[in-house]
Scaffold this motif. Structure first.
Motif, PDB file in Angstrom:
ATOM      1  N   UNK A  19     -43.623  42.694 -80.015  1.00 53.67           N
ATOM      2  CA  UNK A  19     -44.013  43.914 -79.461  1.00 53.67           C
ATOM      3  C   UNK A  19     -45.577  43.926 -79.041  1.00 53.67           C
ATOM      4  N   UNK A  20     -46.145  42.903 -78.686  1.00 57.81           N
ATOM      5  CA  UNK A  20     -47.536  43.083 -78.544  1.00 57.81           C
ATOM      6  C   UNK A  20     -47.661  43.244 -77.057  1.00 57.81           C
ATOM      7  N   UNK A  21     -48.606  43.985 -76.509  1.00 60.97           N
ATOM      8  CA  UNK A  21     -48.769  44.443 -75.063  1.00 60.97           C
ATOM      9  C   UNK A  21     -48.852  43.020 -74.260  1.00 60.97           C
ATOM     10  N   UNK A  29     -44.398  36.920 -75.365  1.00 63.80           N
ATOM     11  CA  UNK A  29     -45.717  36.424 -75.288  1.00 63.80           C
ATOM     12  C   UNK A  29     -45.841  34.877 -75.327  1.00 63.80           C
ATOM     13  N   UNK A  30     -46.966  34.321 -75.007  1.00 64.71           N
ATOM     14  CA  UNK A  30     -47.150  33.016 -75.284  1.00 64.71           C
ATOM     15  C   UNK A  30     -46.987  32.365 -76.608  1.00 64.71           C
ATOM     16  N   UNK A  31     -47.523  33.137 -77.659  1.00 58.03           N
ATOM     17  CA  UNK A  31     -47.336  32.888 -78.873  1.00 58.03           C
ATOM     18  C   UNK A  31     -45.838  32.815 -79.581  1.00 58.03           C
ATOM     19  N   UNK A  32     -45.264  33.895 -79.275  1.00 56.01           N
ATOM     20  CA  UNK A  32     -43.772  33.709 -79.468  1.00 56.01           C
ATOM     21  C   UNK A  32     -43.065  32.585 -78.883  1.00 56.01           C
ATOM     22  N   UNK A  33     -43.260  32.411 -77.731  1.00 56.50           N
ATOM     23  CA  UNK A  33     -42.700  31.539 -76.912  1.00 56.50           C
ATOM     24  C   UNK A  33     -42.820  30.077 -77.705  1.00 56.50           C
TER      25      UNK A  33
END
Length: 227
Positions: A19-21, A29-33
């Motif tokens: 849920x980060x912008x 987002x790149x981190x979750x991916x």
């Protein structure tokens, strides 16, 4: 452009996982991916893995590319889009598929001339209203031949989900044929989930009988019967 900026300001895009912008129109987002339990691009053809060779019967396929196992986010998103038509799950799946497809394919010597989604029987398509595989894989579908041969599902088979491996093979036998010629073509067949490999293998057989040089299986997720 101005309207787009106003919409983005009123309803900012956020990551479906943390849920980060997001500054882009992606939904992950790149981190979750990066943290998702996906197959490494460097593995390339997954049929070279002994455990996958053991659990999936794909003798008519020369290669296999998959995003990951049918678990975690992939399982939630596939079920949510297929049965609840949640559009944001479709966008998440498209983002994962696009990344995995391009990355994994770059580590193989296979270049598809034709990419075909495993078709639903017209009766099942009318009941469901859409083919979720076509929708989620749309950005990656490649057709470089004209006229395009068509893979046809000849009869409405029983749902495979509650069948044993042997019954799956019997259920899907003779379910596909090809209209047109695939002579000399490298064909990629696409499905959302491969469980035993019976459906994919039957479709691949039809392509080989139509003259395909080789057939590769592309899928969003793998879930062996004993997993």
């Amino acid at each position: 452009m101005a309207l787009r900026k106003i919409i983005d300001w009123l309803m900012p895009n956020i990551c479906i996982c943390c849920h980060a912008p997001l500054a882009t129109h992606d939904v992950i987002c790149p981190y979750c991916l990066e943290d998702m339990p996906l197959f490494a691009h460097s593995e390339g053809n997954l049929l070279l893995r002994p455990d996958i060779q053991r659990d999936f019967a794909l003798p008519n396929c020369s290669g296999l590319i998959a995003c990951g196992w049918y678990e975690s986010q992939l399982k939630v998103w596939l079920k949510g889009y297929k049965f609840q038509h949640k559009a944001y799950y479709k966008k998440a799946l498209q983002q994962v598929i696009t990344q995995q497809f391009s990355g994994c394919l770059s580590h193989t010597a296979f270049t598809p001339d034709l990419t075909i989604v495993i078709p639903l029987h017209p009766i099942r398509l009318a009941t469901r209203g859409f083919n979720q595989v076509s929708q989620t894989w749309q950005p990656c579908l490649l057709n470089t031949v004209t006229p395009i041969p068509t893979l046809v599902r000849s009869h409405n088979t029983q749902a495979q989900s509650n069948l044993s491996r042997h019954k799956r093979q019997h259920n899907i036998k003779g379910a596909f044929y090809v209209e047109g010629s695939m002579e000399g073509l490298n064909v990629a067949l696409v499905d959302d989930i491969i469980t035993s490999g019976a459906t994919m293998n039957a479709a691949a057989r039809a392509c080989l009988e139509a003259g395909a040089a080789q057939v590769w299986a592309f899928t969003t997720a793998l879930t062996p019967l004993n997993r």
